[in-house]
Design an enzyme around this catalytic site. Sequence first.
Site, PDB file in Angstrom:
ATOM      1  N   MET A   1      -4.181  -7.504  -6.724  1.00 52.29           N
ATOM      2  CA  MET A   1      -3.703  -8.402  -7.780  1.00 52.29           C
ATOM      3  C   MET A   1      -4.738  -9.275  -8.192  1.00 52.29           C
ATOM      4  O   MET A   1      -4.360 -10.433  -8.958  1.00 52.29           O
ATOM      5  CB  MET A   1      -2.867  -9.407  -6.511  1.00 52.29           C
ATOM      6  CG  MET A   1      -1.606  -8.582  -6.147  1.00 52.29           C
ATOM      7  SD  MET A   1      -0.870  -7.669  -7.425  1.00 52.29           S
ATOM      8  CE  MET A   1       0.215  -8.958  -7.994  1.00 52.29           C
ATOM      9  N   ARG A   2      -5.987  -8.972  -8.315  1.00 59.76           N
ATOM     10  CA  ARG A   2      -6.688  -9.629  -8.883  1.00 59.76           C
ATOM     11  C   ARG A   2      -7.574  -8.997 -10.158  1.00 59.76           C
ATOM     12  O   ARG A   2      -7.511  -7.909 -10.179  1.00 59.76           O
ATOM     13  CB  ARG A   2      -8.201  -9.976  -8.236  1.00 59.76           C
ATOM     14  CG  ARG A   2      -7.856 -10.729  -7.035  1.00 59.76           C
ATOM     15  CD  ARG A   2      -8.988 -11.205  -6.191  1.00 59.76           C
ATOM     16  NE  ARG A   2      -8.439 -12.182  -5.207  1.00 59.76           N
ATOM     17  CZ  ARG A   2      -8.131 -13.371  -5.568  1.00 59.76           C
ATOM     18  NH1 ARG A   2      -8.544 -13.980  -6.612  1.00 59.76           N
ATOM     19  NH2 ARG A   2      -7.594 -14.077  -4.697  1.00 59.76           N
ATOM     20  N   ILE A   3      -7.829  -9.739 -11.275  1.00 55.97           N
ATOM     21  CA  ILE A   3      -8.099  -9.341 -12.443  1.00 55.97           C
ATOM     22  C   ILE A   3      -9.500  -9.167 -12.483  1.00 55.97           C
ATOM     23  O   ILE A   3     -10.307  -9.995 -12.007  1.00 55.97           O
ATOM     24  CB  ILE A   3      -7.942 -10.183 -13.763  1.00 55.97           C
ATOM     25  CG1 ILE A   3      -6.122 -10.371 -14.026  1.00 55.97           C
ATOM     26  CG2 ILE A   3      -8.619  -9.850 -15.052  1.00 55.97           C
ATOM     27  CD1 ILE A   3      -5.817 -11.095 -15.010  1.00 55.97           C
ATOM     28  N   LEU A   4     -10.192  -7.807 -12.751  1.00 54.65           N
ATOM     29  CA  LEU A   4     -11.475  -7.620 -12.486  1.00 54.65           C
ATOM     30  C   LEU A   4     -12.518  -8.229 -13.678  1.00 54.65           C
ATOM     31  O   LEU A   4     -12.011  -8.328 -14.766  1.00 54.65           O
ATOM     32  CB  LEU A   4     -11.663  -6.059 -12.509  1.00 54.65           C
ATOM     33  CG  LEU A   4     -11.133  -5.222 -11.663  1.00 54.65           C
ATOM     34  CD1 LEU A   4     -11.573  -3.737 -11.720  1.00 54.65           C
ATOM     35  CD2 LEU A   4     -11.326  -5.712 -10.166  1.00 54.65           C
TER      36      LEU A   4
ATOM     37  N   ARG B   1     -15.665 -15.449 -10.128  1.00 57.23           N
ATOM     38  CA  ARG B   1     -15.082 -14.249 -10.016  1.00 57.23           C
ATOM     39  C   ARG B   1     -16.149 -12.952  -9.768  1.00 57.23           C
ATOM     40  O   ARG B   1     -16.024 -12.002  -9.148  1.00 57.23           O
ATOM     41  CB  ARG B   1     -14.105 -14.011 -11.144  1.00 57.23           C
ATOM     42  CG  ARG B   1     -13.362 -12.757 -11.102  1.00 57.23           C
ATOM     43  CD  ARG B   1     -12.241 -12.658 -11.977  1.00 57.23           C
ATOM     44  NE  ARG B   1     -12.695 -12.970 -13.367  1.00 57.23           N
ATOM     45  CZ  ARG B   1     -11.865 -12.696 -14.648  1.00 57.23           C
ATOM     46  NH1 ARG B   1     -10.755 -12.264 -14.290  1.00 57.23           N
ATOM     47  NH2 ARG B   1     -12.520 -12.684 -15.547  1.00 57.23           N
TER      48      ARG B   1
ATOM     49  N   ASP C   1      -3.669  -4.563 -18.333  1.00 56.21           N
ATOM     50  CA  ASP C   1      -3.207  -3.368 -18.498  1.00 56.21           C
ATOM     51  C   ASP C   1      -3.053  -2.662 -19.840  1.00 56.21           C
ATOM     52  O   ASP C   1      -2.372  -2.052 -20.488  1.00 56.21           O
ATOM     53  CB  ASP C   1      -1.757  -3.616 -18.259  1.00 56.21           C
ATOM     54  CG  ASP C   1      -1.233  -4.362 -16.832  1.00 56.21           C
ATOM     55  OD1 ASP C   1      -1.977  -3.807 -15.988  1.00 56.21           O
ATOM     56  OD2 ASP C   1      -0.532  -5.138 -16.718  1.00 56.21           O
TER      57      ASP C   1
ATOM     58  N   HIS D   1       0.577   0.899 -13.357  1.00 56.13           N
ATOM     59  CA  HIS D   1       1.444  -0.141 -13.825  1.00 56.13           C
ATOM     60  C   HIS D   1       3.045   0.154 -13.727  1.00 56.13           C
ATOM     61  O   HIS D   1       3.313   1.445 -14.514  1.00 56.13           O
ATOM     62  CB  HIS D   1       0.988  -0.606 -15.143  1.00 56.13           C
ATOM     63  CG  HIS D   1       1.891  -2.019 -15.470  1.00 56.13           C
ATOM     64  ND1 HIS D   1       1.558  -3.223 -15.267  1.00 56.13           N
ATOM     65  CD2 HIS D   1       2.900  -2.015 -16.464  1.00 56.13           C
ATOM     66  CE1 HIS D   1       2.430  -3.945 -15.728  1.00 56.13           C
ATOM     67  NE2 HIS D   1       3.098  -3.282 -16.464  1.00 56.13           N
TER      68      HIS D   1
ATOM     69  N   GLY E   1       0.692  -1.117  -0.039  1.00 64.93           N
ATOM     70  CA  GLY E   1      -0.012   0.065  -0.124  1.00 64.93           C
ATOM     71  C   GLY E   1       0.930   1.341  -0.071  1.00 64.93           C
ATOM     72  O   GLY E   1       0.440   2.495   0.353  1.00 64.93           O
TER      73      GLY E   1
ATOM     74  N   ASN F   1       1.359   3.145  -2.540  1.00 70.44           N
ATOM     75  CA  ASN F   1       0.734   4.237  -3.390  1.00 70.44           C
ATOM     76  C   ASN F   1      -0.658   4.603  -2.666  1.00 70.44           C
ATOM     77  O   ASN F   1      -0.929   5.835  -2.655  1.00 70.44           O
ATOM     78  CB  ASN F   1       0.126   3.533  -4.763  1.00 70.44           C
ATOM     79  CG  ASN F   1       1.254   3.560  -5.996  1.00 70.44           C
ATOM     80  OD1 ASN F   1       1.426   4.471  -6.482  1.00 70.44           O
ATOM     81  ND2 ASN F   1       1.892   2.267  -6.010  1.00 70.44           N
TER      82      ASN F   1
HETATM   83  C1  GRF Z   1       3.126  -1.020  -7.778  1.00 65.68           C
HETATM   84  O1  GRF Z   1       4.524  -1.245  -8.304  1.00 65.68           O
HETATM   85  C2  GRF Z   1       2.109  -0.504  -8.836  1.00 65.68           C
HETATM   86  O2  GRF Z   1       2.605  -0.267  -9.819  1.00 65.68           O
HETATM   87  C3  GRF Z   1       1.721  -2.423  -8.919  1.00 65.68           C
HETATM   88  O3  GRF Z   1       1.700  -2.821  -7.986  1.00 65.68           O
HETATM   89  C4  GRF Z   1       2.571  -2.019  -7.047  1.00 65.68           C
HETATM   90  C5  GRF Z   1       1.805  -1.924  -5.870  1.00 65.68           C
HETATM   91  O4  GRF Z   1       2.771  -1.267  -4.757  1.00 65.68           O
HETATM   92  N1  GRF Z   1       0.404  -2.201  -9.667  1.00 65.68           N
HETATM   93  P1  GRF Z   1       2.026  -0.701  -3.316  1.00 65.68           P
HETATM   94  O5  GRF Z   1       1.082  -1.677  -2.748  1.00 65.68           O
HETATM   95  O6  GRF Z   1       1.221   0.405  -3.798  1.00 65.68           O
HETATM   96  O7  GRF Z   1       3.197  -0.268  -2.542  1.00 65.68           O
END
Ligand code: GRF
Length: 216
Positions: free
Chosen positions: A106-109, A81, A161, A125, A28, A30
């Site tokens: 980490m899941r594809i919607l 899903r 993506d 990404h 987390g 981001n």
């Molecule tokens: C990041 O590298 C983002 O680009 C990718 O997953 C990672 C998430 O990192 N989609 P964080 O959980 O935000 O630290």
Amino acid sequence: MTNLVPGTKLVIEEKVMINIGVLVSGRGTNLQAIIEAIEEGKIEGEIKVVISDNPDAYALKRAKQHNIETQYINFKKFKKREDYDKEIIKSLKEKKIDLVVLAGYMRILSPYFIRTYKNKIINIHPALLPSFSGLHAQGQAVKYGVKVSGCTVHFVDEGVDSGPIVLQRALEVKDDDTEESLAERILKEEHQIYPQAIQLFSQGRLMIKGRKVFIK
Ligand code: GRF
């Protein structure tokens, strides 16, 4: 106290705040950058809920530290899903979410999710799309030998993506870069452009035409 001549209208500029829902699976960072941008008044929005498929995601702790509601939804309870996604959508609807932010989710919607929030889901990404989509993007870039890589904020469509690109930031790949060292430098850029993209969305400044996103 205002110094108005009687009868003069006081016009207070009203900011429209959007409701943001964030989906996470991991550490987390981001999410943290977005929370801080909001707290610094850089985004006209509020995170109403952070939802995770992983009960141990550190992102959930980060949210709680900032008094943001969190939910863990266990995908094992759902056969399909789409059913799992419907449960998430139920929460997002309850919170009247305007923008769904994927932050290391980490899941594809499912197509159902994407249709429900068409042009209202964004992702970040860690590569310059359309290069190196999918997992281990930074490792793919190092292995391929590119001289430049970076990160991309994009709208989410039904591909992986592949949705229209909002913002990108490029940086040099050094000769001695490893997946880890490159990932670390890219992450710093992610923390800049993700809040920026959300701010643009919250101000209604993003216009999608086909594959292109125009910034008004
Ligand atoms: C990041 O590298 C983002 O680009 C990718 O997953 C990672 C998430 O990192 N989609 P964080 O959980 O935000 O630290």
